[in-house]
Design a protein around this motif. Structure first.
Motif, PDB file in Angstrom:
ATOM      1  N   LEU A 356       0.933  -1.057   0.091  1.00 12.04           N
ATOM      2  CA  LEU A 356       0.023  -0.120  -0.227  1.00 12.04           C
ATOM      3  C   LEU A 356       1.012   1.254   0.063  1.00 12.04           C
ATOM      4  O   LEU A 356       1.348   1.822   1.110  1.00 12.04           O
ATOM      5  N   SER A 357       1.285   1.636  -1.279  1.00 11.12           N
ATOM      6  CA  SER A 357       2.068   2.910  -1.379  1.00 11.12           C
ATOM      7  C   SER A 357       1.539   4.201  -2.175  1.00 11.12           C
ATOM      8  O   SER A 357       0.223   4.025  -2.442  1.00 11.12           O
ATOM      9  N   LYS A 358       1.995   5.287  -2.087  1.00 11.60           N
ATOM     10  CA  LYS A 358       1.274   6.241  -2.663  1.00 11.60           C
ATOM     11  C   LYS A 358       1.516   6.096  -4.146  1.00 11.60           C
ATOM     12  O   LYS A 358       0.773   7.035  -4.965  1.00 11.60           O
ATOM     13  N   ASN A 359       2.222   5.412  -4.672  1.00 15.95           N
ATOM     14  CA  ASN A 359       2.426   5.286  -6.181  1.00 15.95           C
ATOM     15  C   ASN A 359       1.660   4.032  -6.890  1.00 15.95           C
ATOM     16  O   ASN A 359       1.859   4.014  -8.254  1.00 15.95           O
ATOM     17  N   THR A 360       1.185   3.156  -6.339  1.00 18.54           N
ATOM     18  CA  THR A 360       0.508   2.115  -6.786  1.00 18.54           C
ATOM     19  C   THR A 360      -1.334   2.189  -6.473  1.00 18.54           C
ATOM     20  O   THR A 360      -1.667   2.880  -5.834  1.00 18.54           O
ATOM     21  N   VAL A 361      -1.961   1.098  -6.953  1.00 17.95           N
ATOM     22  CA  VAL A 361      -3.276   1.220  -6.875  1.00 17.95           C
ATOM     23  C   VAL A 361      -3.523  -0.120  -6.193  1.00 17.95           C
ATOM     24  O   VAL A 361      -4.912  -0.728  -6.233  1.00 17.95           O
ATOM     25  N   TRP A 362      -2.698  -0.778  -5.480  1.00 13.74           N
ATOM     26  CA  TRP A 362      -2.905  -1.913  -4.794  1.00 13.74           C
ATOM     27  C   TRP A 362      -4.024  -1.632  -3.645  1.00 13.74           C
ATOM     28  O   TRP A 362      -3.857  -0.496  -2.977  1.00 13.74           O
ATOM     29  N   GLY A 363      -4.953  -2.227  -3.548  1.00 12.73           N
ATOM     30  CA  GLY A 363      -5.885  -2.229  -2.516  1.00 12.73           C
ATOM     31  C   GLY A 363      -7.081  -1.126  -2.955  1.00 12.73           C
ATOM     32  O   GLY A 363      -7.931  -0.862  -2.235  1.00 12.73           O
ATOM     33  N   HIS A 364      -7.069  -0.725  -4.288  1.00 15.20           N
ATOM     34  CA  HIS A 364      -8.042   0.153  -4.671  1.00 15.20           C
ATOM     35  C   HIS A 364      -9.160  -0.636  -5.390  1.00 15.20           C
ATOM     36  O   HIS A 364      -8.976  -1.754  -5.842  1.00 15.20           O
ATOM     37  N   LEU A 365     -10.502  -0.080  -5.319  1.00 13.04           N
ATOM     38  CA  LEU A 365     -11.635  -0.737  -5.950  1.00 13.04           C
ATOM     39  C   LEU A 365     -11.162  -0.770  -7.424  1.00 13.04           C
ATOM     40  O   LEU A 365     -10.994   0.256  -7.974  1.00 13.04           O
ATOM     41  N   ALA A 366     -11.808  -1.980  -8.006  1.00 13.34           N
ATOM     42  CA  ALA A 366     -11.294  -1.824  -9.529  1.00 13.34           C
ATOM     43  C   ALA A 366     -12.335  -2.032 -10.415  1.00 13.34           C
ATOM     44  O   ALA A 366     -12.392  -2.121 -11.500  1.00 13.34           O
ATOM     45  N   TYR A 367     -13.662  -1.885  -9.801  1.00 16.21           N
ATOM     46  CA  TYR A 367     -14.948  -1.927 -10.703  1.00 16.21           C
ATOM     47  C   TYR A 367     -15.820  -0.735 -10.054  1.00 16.21           C
ATOM     48  O   TYR A 367     -16.937  -0.890 -10.249  1.00 16.21           O
ATOM     49  N   LEU A 368     -15.398   0.595  -9.925  1.00 13.18           N
ATOM     50  CA  LEU A 368     -16.170   1.528  -9.658  1.00 13.18           C
ATOM     51  C   LEU A 368     -17.284   2.257 -10.578  1.00 13.18           C
ATOM     52  O   LEU A 368     -18.375   2.281 -10.184  1.00 13.18           O
ATOM     53  N   SER A 369     -16.922   1.834 -11.941  1.00 20.62           N
ATOM     54  CA  SER A 369     -17.922   2.416 -12.870  1.00 20.62           C
ATOM     55  C   SER A 369     -18.999   1.258 -12.951  1.00 20.62           C
ATOM     56  O   SER A 369     -20.140   1.539 -12.838  1.00 20.62           O
ATOM     57  N   TYR A 370     -18.970   0.018 -12.312  1.00 20.75           N
ATOM     58  CA  TYR A 370     -20.065  -0.917 -12.175  1.00 20.75           C
ATOM     59  C   TYR A 370     -20.681  -0.601 -11.002  1.00 20.75           C
ATOM     60  O   TYR A 370     -22.312  -0.627 -10.958  1.00 20.75           O
ATOM     61  N   GLU A 371     -20.313  -0.274 -10.021  1.00 22.68           N
ATOM     62  CA  GLU A 371     -20.897   0.141  -8.662  1.00 22.68           C
ATOM     63  C   GLU A 371     -21.853   1.354  -9.017  1.00 22.68           C
ATOM     64  O   GLU A 371     -22.933   1.644  -8.556  1.00 22.68           O
ATOM     65  N   MET A 372     -21.236   2.286  -9.845  1.00 26.76           N
ATOM     66  CA  MET A 372     -21.882   3.639 -10.080  1.00 26.76           C
ATOM     67  C   MET A 372     -23.184   3.213 -11.111  1.00 26.76           C
ATOM     68  O   MET A 372     -24.268   3.725 -10.645  1.00 26.76           O
ATOM     69  N   ALA A 373     -23.020   2.308 -11.820  1.00 28.11           N
ATOM     70  CA  ALA A 373     -24.221   2.015 -12.642  1.00 28.11           C
ATOM     71  C   ALA A 373     -25.400   1.420 -11.982  1.00 28.11           C
ATOM     72  O   ALA A 373     -26.544   1.707 -12.305  1.00 28.11           O
ATOM     73  N   ASN A 374     -25.007   0.577 -10.857  1.00 25.98           N
ATOM     74  CA  ASN A 374     -25.814  -0.019 -10.015  1.00 25.98           C
ATOM     75  C   ASN A 374     -26.980   1.006  -9.183  1.00 25.98           C
ATOM     76  O   ASN A 374     -27.625   0.824  -9.071  1.00 25.98           O
ATOM     77  N   VAL A 375     -25.675   1.906  -8.569  1.00 29.73           N
ATOM     78  CA  VAL A 375     -26.630   2.853  -7.926  1.00 29.73           C
ATOM     79  C   VAL A 375     -27.266   3.764  -8.668  1.00 29.73           C
ATOM     80  O   VAL A 375     -28.528   4.126  -8.135  1.00 29.73           O
ATOM     81  N   GLU A 376     -26.820   4.160  -9.803  1.00 29.34           N
ATOM     82  CA  GLU A 376     -27.837   5.093 -10.590  1.00 29.34           C
ATOM     83  C   GLU A 376     -29.051   4.212 -10.951  1.00 29.34           C
ATOM     84  O   GLU A 376     -30.133   4.921 -10.972  1.00 29.34           O
ATOM     85  N   LYS A 377     -29.092   2.981 -11.180  1.00 27.60           N
ATOM     86  CA  LYS A 377     -30.251   2.278 -11.557  1.00 27.60           C
ATOM     87  C   LYS A 377     -31.242   2.047 -10.336  1.00 27.60           C
ATOM     88  O   LYS A 377     -32.461   2.282 -10.536  1.00 27.60           O
ATOM     89  N   GLN A 378     -30.566   2.163  -9.160  1.00 24.00           N
ATOM     90  CA  GLN A 378     -31.764   1.733  -8.021  1.00 24.00           C
ATOM     91  C   GLN A 378     -31.862   3.125  -7.333  1.00 24.00           C
ATOM     92  O   GLN A 378     -33.051   3.238  -7.092  1.00 24.00           O
TER      93      GLN A 378
END
Length: 569
Positions: A356-378
């Motif tokens: 978990l460093s400032k220069n990598t995306v380790w531990g970051h959510l990798a499917y935010l667009s999918y969750e945003m789409a689900n939230v928009e629908k609901q």
């Protein structure tokens, strides 16, 4: 993973490689590659490449093409490239590779584009092709291929293009309600007493975590106009207070005592660049209301993570917590929140600080667009309104369509392409697609939308229900009445430079009277248009009058129909 005839492959293809998502590694000679957290990008079948009826030199180099694509681009782009190559090889099946040109020409335009991107990306990294046939394929076909130019009309496509005024306003109403819900959830969630089964997953509805992460993503998108893949890369260290201090300095035991406007830096996420390596040129200023929600959301997630680590027996000192907080993702993965590694085993302190460093995306959510789409629908779609669709709740907006709408509106308002590009994080060329919408095309847009919009207004409210006092009625300079304003407060903030009632017709706050002399206003608008055009007025100024003319024309038509009905015809 199963391997196919490993001893035939060059040594380099037997070496593990790191995917664009640094959490994953793959070996090119494996039959299946895992490139991202999302299930669609786990165990991607590459066996077609190993089993292809090609010479070894071509097979090895095409496999290397795929490997380079997986290291330089995201999993979704890789999947499209892989499918394009698979289609190309299927057409070639049983044929000599020298027939590459006819095989390429038989593909669809989009498949050609994906295959071209795959081969060009390989040449960009390797600088040459070892196989002569592939070199010739690149030089004679791929290098010369140019995708079809996008039609500007696609920006205004009713399904994928810009939203109308009514649709855009209803979207923001749904977003406002969602923001209130997310803010309440962040305030009311007590981490120590949290039911994590309900937090991470719901029964028939989305879990609290999904509503909050998808909701915060949508709220932030409206503020900074950046794509979900860019939002996924954000860490707490990317935020500053309005005065320039890192807001984490204001945190005591991860509870923020006061709130301020935040500033945010974002990173580019295109052209195969590594995550968090190329900064956007501009810093984003986020209003105090959204800033408060973001700070509550970040500190809540970090508390959940610290509690999870404690449950696994890992107790961190205050100094280490503060250090980790600066590295923590704005949108952490479920595994990180639970204090687990990719194998769902408890994270050790050593692994945590090494990954978990400032220069990598380790531990970051990798499917935010999918969750945003689900939230928009609901959460948002129940508020959708439209003059173009019978069932507006079935509409989808998504990040691209929202951005299209904002940029189209900016272009109509005359904002230069350079400023649009900076605001939306796109190239000048991409911004020019919106700016180059000709006034004539915009006139057609106004006419197409004004008819449905005005018909919608007439059916919403009767004049008798609206008229309460003279303050709500639109008069001309002679005191003649032309229509009714539903909300006087909205009129007080009107920025139109046209006189009343001329400037009122395109406004959704205006309800025209059926028996008013709208023809006189149409004549005045036409005279104004002719005079301004003769005087060399700008396209932007003329566009405003063209819009008014379109709305008055439809108003007259509708009023005539109402008069005929009232006379029993």
């Amino acid at each position: 993973m199963a391997k196919v005839q490993i001893h035939h492959y060059p040594k380099a293809l037997n070496e593990p490689m790191q995917a664009k998502d640094k959490m994953f590694r793959f070996t090119p000679t494996d039959s299946y590659w895992t490139l991202a957290v999302k299930s669609a990008y786990q165990n991607i079948d590459i066996s077609f490449m190993h089993n292809a009826d090609l010479s070894n030199s071509i097979k090895f180099e095409l496999l290397d093409c795929l490997a380079i694509r997986a290291t330089s681009h995201g999993a979704s782009t890789f999947a499209l490239s892989k499918n394009a190559l698979k289609s190309f090889l299927f057409v070639l099946h049983g044929e000599n590779f020298s027939d590459y040109e006819s095989a390429f020409n038989s593909l669809s335009q989009s498949t050609k584009g994906q295959l071209s991107g795959l081969i060009k990306n390989y040449y960009k990294h390797r600088k040459q092709f070892k196989n002569n046939d592939l070199s010739e394929f690149y030089r004679k076909v791929i290098y010369k291929f140019r995708p079809l130019k996008r039609d500007n009309k696609a920006i205004l496509d009713p399904v994928k293009g810009a939203l109308t005024k009514l649709e855009f306003e209803s979207y923001f109403e749904g977003l406002r309600q969602l923001h209130n819900k997310v803010r309440h959830m962040c305030k009311s969630l007590h981490v120590d007493e949290c039911d994590f089964n309900g937090f991470f997953c719901g029964s028939n509805q989305l879990g609290q975590r999904t509503v909050m992460s998808g909701g915060v993503g949508m709220i932030l998108l409206t503020s900074v106009l950046r794509r979900p893949v860019q939002l996924e890369m954000i860490k707490t260290c990317d935020f500053r207070m309005a005065n320039g201090d890192y807001f984490g300095e204001k945190v005591t035991d991860y509870t923020v005592a006061d709130y301020d406007e935040l500033k945010l830096k974002t990173y580019r996420a295109k052209d195969g660049t590594d995550a968090r390596t190329e900064l956007d040129k501009d810093i984003h200023l986020i209003n105090a209301d959204i800033s408060e929600t973001l700070i509550r959301y970040m500190t809540m997630n970090f508390k959940i993570f610290i509690n999870s680590m404690s449950e696994h027996g890992v107790e961190l000192s205050k100094a280490k917590k503060k250090d980790l907080f600066t590295r923590f993702p704005l949108f952490p993965s479920v595994n990180l929140l639970k204090g687990l590694d990719l194998n769902h085993l408890p994270l050790s302190e050593e692994l945590l600080f090494s990954q978990l460093s400032k220069n990598t995306v380790w531990g970051h959510l990798a499917y935010l667009s999918y969750e945003m789409a689900n939230v928009e629908k609901q959460e948002i779609s129940p508020y959708f309104k439209s003059e173009r669709f019978d069932n507006p709740q079935e509409m989808t907006v998504g990040n691209n369509r929202f951005r299209h709408t904002v940029q189209t509106n900016l272009a109509v308002e005359g904002v230069p392409s350079g400023l649009m590009a900076a605001m939306a994080g796109i190239t000048d060329i991409a911004a020019q697609r919106y700016v180059s919408l000709a006034p004539q095309a915009r006139e057609q847009i106004n006419k197409a939308f004004s008819n449905n919009e005005i018909l919608n207004r007439f059916g919403q409210l009767t004049i008798q229900e609206v008229v309460q006092d003279d303050d709500f009625i639109a008069f001309n300079e002679f005191g003649d009445e032309f229509g009714v304003m539903e909300d006087k407060m909205r009129c007080e903030g009107c920025k139109s430079k046209l006189p009343v009632p001329l400037g009122c017709y395109p406004c959704r706050n205006f309800r025209p009277l059926a028996d008013a002399d709208h023809q006189s206003q149409l004549d005045k608008a036409n005279l104004k248009y002719s005079a301004n055009k003769k005087a060399g007025a700008s396209d932007r100024a003329l566009q405003k009058i063209i819009e008014v003319i379109a709305y008055i024309q439809v108003t007259i038509k509708k009023c005539d129909e109402l008069k005929e009905l009232s006379h029993g015809k």
